[in-house]
Design a protein around this motif. Structure first.
Motif, PDB file in Angstrom:
ATOM      1  N   GLU A 144       1.672 -24.629   3.227  1.00  0.00           N
ATOM      2  CA  GLU A 144       0.643 -25.438   3.868  1.00  0.00           C
ATOM      3  C   GLU A 144      -0.261 -24.479   4.639  1.00  0.00           C
ATOM      4  O   GLU A 144       0.217 -23.717   5.479  1.00  0.00           O
ATOM      5  N   THR A 145      -1.533 -24.513   4.358  1.00  0.00           N
ATOM      6  CA  THR A 145      -2.465 -23.550   4.954  1.00  0.00           C
ATOM      7  C   THR A 145      -3.652 -24.302   5.543  1.00  0.00           C
ATOM      8  O   THR A 145      -4.797 -24.111   5.133  1.00  0.00           O
ATOM      9  N   LEU A 146      -3.382 -25.161   6.490  1.00  0.00           N
ATOM     10  CA  LEU A 146      -4.444 -25.955   7.094  1.00  0.00           C
ATOM     11  C   LEU A 146      -5.382 -25.084   7.928  1.00  0.00           C
ATOM     12  O   LEU A 146      -6.572 -25.357   8.013  1.00  0.00           O
ATOM     13  N   ASP A 147      -4.845 -24.046   8.536  1.00  0.00           N
ATOM     14  CA  ASP A 147      -5.658 -23.141   9.347  1.00  0.00           C
ATOM     15  C   ASP A 147      -5.959 -21.885   8.524  1.00  0.00           C
ATOM     16  O   ASP A 147      -5.489 -20.795   8.821  1.00  0.00           O
ATOM     17  N   TYR A 148      -6.735 -22.060   7.457  1.00  0.00           N
ATOM     18  CA  TYR A 148      -6.915 -20.983   6.486  1.00  0.00           C
ATOM     19  C   TYR A 148      -7.689 -19.794   7.036  1.00  0.00           C
ATOM     20  O   TYR A 148      -7.472 -18.683   6.600  1.00  0.00           O
ATOM     21  N   THR A 149      -8.575 -20.008   8.005  1.00  0.00           N
ATOM     22  CA  THR A 149      -9.289 -18.847   8.551  1.00  0.00           C
ATOM     23  C   THR A 149      -8.332 -17.921   9.296  1.00  0.00           C
ATOM     24  O   THR A 149      -8.472 -16.702   9.235  1.00  0.00           O
ATOM     25  N   GLN A 150      -7.350 -18.482   9.982  1.00  0.00           N
ATOM     26  CA  GLN A 150      -6.350 -17.649  10.654  1.00  0.00           C
ATOM     27  C   GLN A 150      -5.410 -17.002   9.643  1.00  0.00           C
ATOM     28  O   GLN A 150      -4.986 -15.865   9.810  1.00  0.00           O
ATOM     29  N   GLU A 151      -5.079 -17.726   8.580  1.00  0.00           N
ATOM     30  CA  GLU A 151      -4.171 -17.195   7.561  1.00  0.00           C
ATOM     31  C   GLU A 151      -4.791 -16.023   6.816  1.00  0.00           C
ATOM     32  O   GLU A 151      -4.103 -15.048   6.517  1.00  0.00           O
ATOM     33  N   ILE A 152      -6.080 -16.085   6.529  1.00  0.00           N
ATOM     34  CA  ILE A 152      -6.707 -14.966   5.822  1.00  0.00           C
ATOM     35  C   ILE A 152      -6.698 -13.721   6.699  1.00  0.00           C
ATOM     36  O   ILE A 152      -6.419 -12.622   6.230  1.00  0.00           O
ATOM     37  N   VAL A 153      -6.931 -13.882   7.981  1.00  0.00           N
ATOM     38  CA  VAL A 153      -6.890 -12.735   8.893  1.00  0.00           C
ATOM     39  C   VAL A 153      -5.474 -12.173   8.949  1.00  0.00           C
ATOM     40  O   VAL A 153      -5.265 -10.959   8.871  1.00  0.00           O
ATOM     41  N   LYS A 154      -4.474 -13.044   9.058  1.00  0.00           N
ATOM     42  CA  LYS A 154      -3.073 -12.602   9.111  1.00  0.00           C
ATOM     43  C   LYS A 154      -2.681 -11.846   7.845  1.00  0.00           C
ATOM     44  O   LYS A 154      -2.143 -10.742   7.902  1.00  0.00           O
ATOM     45  N   GLN A 155      -2.944 -12.442   6.684  1.00  0.00           N
ATOM     46  CA  GLN A 155      -2.572 -11.796   5.425  1.00  0.00           C
ATOM     47  C   GLN A 155      -3.369 -10.525   5.182  1.00  0.00           C
ATOM     48  O   GLN A 155      -2.847  -9.535   4.670  1.00  0.00           O
ATOM     49  N   PHE A 156      -4.631 -10.547   5.558  1.00  0.00           N
ATOM     50  CA  PHE A 156      -5.481  -9.370   5.380  1.00  0.00           C
ATOM     51  C   PHE A 156      -4.938  -8.208   6.212  1.00  0.00           C
ATOM     52  O   PHE A 156      -4.806  -7.093   5.727  1.00  0.00           O
ATOM     53  N   ASN A 157      -4.602  -8.478   7.472  1.00  0.00           N
ATOM     54  CA  ASN A 157      -4.065  -7.429   8.342  1.00  0.00           C
ATOM     55  C   ASN A 157      -2.691  -6.958   7.878  1.00  0.00           C
ATOM     56  O   ASN A 157      -2.363  -5.780   7.991  1.00  0.00           O
ATOM     57  N   LYS A 158      -1.889  -7.874   7.377  1.00  0.00           N
ATOM     58  CA  LYS A 158      -0.517  -7.536   7.005  1.00  0.00           C
ATOM     59  C   LYS A 158      -0.419  -6.851   5.644  1.00  0.00           C
ATOM     60  O   LYS A 158       0.394  -5.954   5.449  1.00  0.00           O
ATOM     61  N   ASN A 159      -1.228  -7.275   4.685  1.00  0.00           N
ATOM     62  CA  ASN A 159      -1.030  -6.844   3.309  1.00  0.00           C
ATOM     63  C   ASN A 159      -2.162  -6.031   2.690  1.00  0.00           C
ATOM     64  O   ASN A 159      -2.029  -5.587   1.562  1.00  0.00           O
ATOM     65  N   TRP A 160      -3.273  -5.876   3.349  1.00  0.00           N
ATOM     66  CA  TRP A 160      -4.408  -5.249   2.684  1.00  0.00           C
ATOM     67  C   TRP A 160      -4.203  -3.751   2.470  1.00  0.00           C
ATOM     68  O   TRP A 160      -4.339  -3.248   1.373  1.00  0.00           O
ATOM     69  N   PHE A 161      -3.884  -3.023   3.510  1.00  0.00           N
ATOM     70  CA  PHE A 161      -3.776  -1.581   3.393  1.00  0.00           C
ATOM     71  C   PHE A 161      -2.347  -1.068   3.400  1.00  0.00           C
ATOM     72  O   PHE A 161      -2.100   0.078   3.102  1.00  0.00           O
ATOM     73  N   PHE A 162      -1.408  -1.929   3.744  1.00  0.00           N
ATOM     74  CA  PHE A 162      -0.038  -1.480   3.902  1.00  0.00           C
ATOM     75  C   PHE A 162       0.855  -2.206   2.909  1.00  0.00           C
ATOM     76  O   PHE A 162       0.853  -3.421   2.844  1.00  0.00           O
ATOM     77  N   VAL A 163       1.597  -1.466   2.154  1.00  0.00           N
ATOM     78  CA  VAL A 163       2.563  -2.047   1.238  1.00  0.00           C
ATOM     79  C   VAL A 163       3.944  -1.589   1.680  1.00  0.00           C
ATOM     80  O   VAL A 163       4.220  -0.395   1.752  1.00  0.00           O
ATOM     81  N   SER A 164       4.792  -2.545   1.990  1.00  0.00           N
ATOM     82  CA  SER A 164       6.156  -2.220   2.355  1.00  0.00           C
ATOM     83  C   SER A 164       6.934  -1.886   1.078  1.00  0.00           C
ATOM     84  O   SER A 164       6.839  -2.599   0.080  1.00  0.00           O
ATOM     85  N   GLU A 165       7.678  -0.834   1.129  1.00  0.00           N
ATOM     86  CA  GLU A 165       8.490  -0.441  -0.045  1.00  0.00           C
ATOM     87  C   GLU A 165       9.467  -1.550  -0.408  1.00  0.00           C
ATOM     88  O   GLU A 165       9.862  -1.664  -1.582  1.00  0.00           O
ATOM     89  N   ASP A 166       9.841  -2.380   0.564  1.00  0.00           N
ATOM     90  CA  ASP A 166      10.754  -3.497   0.276  1.00  0.00           C
ATOM     91  C   ASP A 166      10.131  -4.529  -0.670  1.00  0.00           C
ATOM     92  O   ASP A 166      10.844  -5.276  -1.327  1.00  0.00           O
ATOM     93  N   GLN A 167       8.804  -4.578  -0.727  1.00  0.00           N
ATOM     94  CA  GLN A 167       8.117  -5.543  -1.574  1.00  0.00           C
ATOM     95  C   GLN A 167       7.988  -5.063  -3.031  1.00  0.00           C
ATOM     96  O   GLN A 167       7.687  -5.863  -3.904  1.00  0.00           O
ATOM     97  N   VAL A 168       8.162  -3.797  -3.275  1.00  0.00           N
ATOM     98  CA  VAL A 168       7.916  -3.250  -4.612  1.00  0.00           C
ATOM     99  C   VAL A 168       9.157  -3.420  -5.491  1.00  0.00           C
ATOM    100  O   VAL A 168      10.244  -3.025  -5.128  1.00  0.00           O
ATOM    101  N   GLU A 169       8.934  -4.046  -6.633  1.00  0.00           N
ATOM    102  CA  GLU A 169       9.996  -4.211  -7.636  1.00  0.00           C
ATOM    103  C   GLU A 169       9.818  -3.138  -8.698  1.00  0.00           C
ATOM    104  O   GLU A 169       8.803  -3.105  -9.376  1.00  0.00           O
ATOM    105  N   ARG A 170      10.788  -2.276  -8.824  1.00  0.00           N
ATOM    106  CA  ARG A 170      10.682  -1.186  -9.807  1.00  0.00           C
ATOM    107  C   ARG A 170      11.565  -1.460 -11.007  1.00  0.00           C
ATOM    108  O   ARG A 170      12.492  -2.119 -11.011  1.00  0.00           O
TER     109      ARG A 170
END
Length: 170
Positions: A144-170
């Motif tokens: 549920e993403t009712l507050d989408y302007t806040q969600e885009i900022v959150k996801q952008f800050n969290k996932n745009w430039f930084f990739v956690s090695e835990d997220q990578v499936e090899r």
């Protein structure tokens, strides 16, 4: 032209893309010179910027989530990629107005050749029921993403430039 999108593309494809850019720029220049700067900004640029932000935000959020995985070329396959997309509800009114393209996104990725947009809500319900019956509902993501302007900022800050090695499936 750069990037994997253009690798191995015939010259004709690249020429058509350049032509499209040239026509777009010529159209914008003609409108600007005909309308003047202030009218061009209000009538053309402001709506274009709003639409561009909306399309970017919706697309970005459909393909990013807190628990999203990234696959290498060796570990990716079509189904894994499709189930890493996210159905995001922006509220009943917005979902209905957009023909359920945002809250039916997983179905779009799985069955894009067979399910038209006007059937996304029904197909999404059937997908969820089928996954639940098979004990695989954990594969499906809905946020549920009712507050989408806040969600885009959150996801952008969290996932745009930084990739956690835990997220990578090899």
């Amino acid at each position: 032209f750069y990037g994997r999108l253009w690798e191995g593309q015939p010259e004709g494809t690249k020429e058509r893309a350049m032509g499209s850019v040239a026509v777009s720029l010529a159209t914008a220049a003609t409108l600007w010179s005909t309308m003047g700067t202030s009218d061009f900004l209000v009538v053309c640029m402001v709506p274009w910027l709003v639409m561009s932000f909306w399309l970017f935000m919706v697309t970005y959020l459909q393909h990013h989530s807190d628990d999203g995985k990234l696959y290498t070329d060796d570990s990716w396959d079509f189904a894994k990629g499709a189930f890493e997309t996210v159905d995001r509800s922006y509220g009943a009114w917005t979902d209905r107005l957009s023909h359920h393209m945002m809250d039916g996104h997983v179905v779009h990725h799985l069955f894009f050749e067979r399910v038209p947009h006007y059937r996304l809500a029904k197909a999404t319900k059937a997908l969820r029921e089928g996954l639940e019956d098979a004990g695989k509902l954990h594969l499906y993501k809905r946020v549920e993403t009712l507050d989408y302007t806040q969600e885009i900022v959150k996801q952008f800050n969290k996932n745009w430039f930084f990739v956690s090695e835990d997220q990578v499936e090899r």
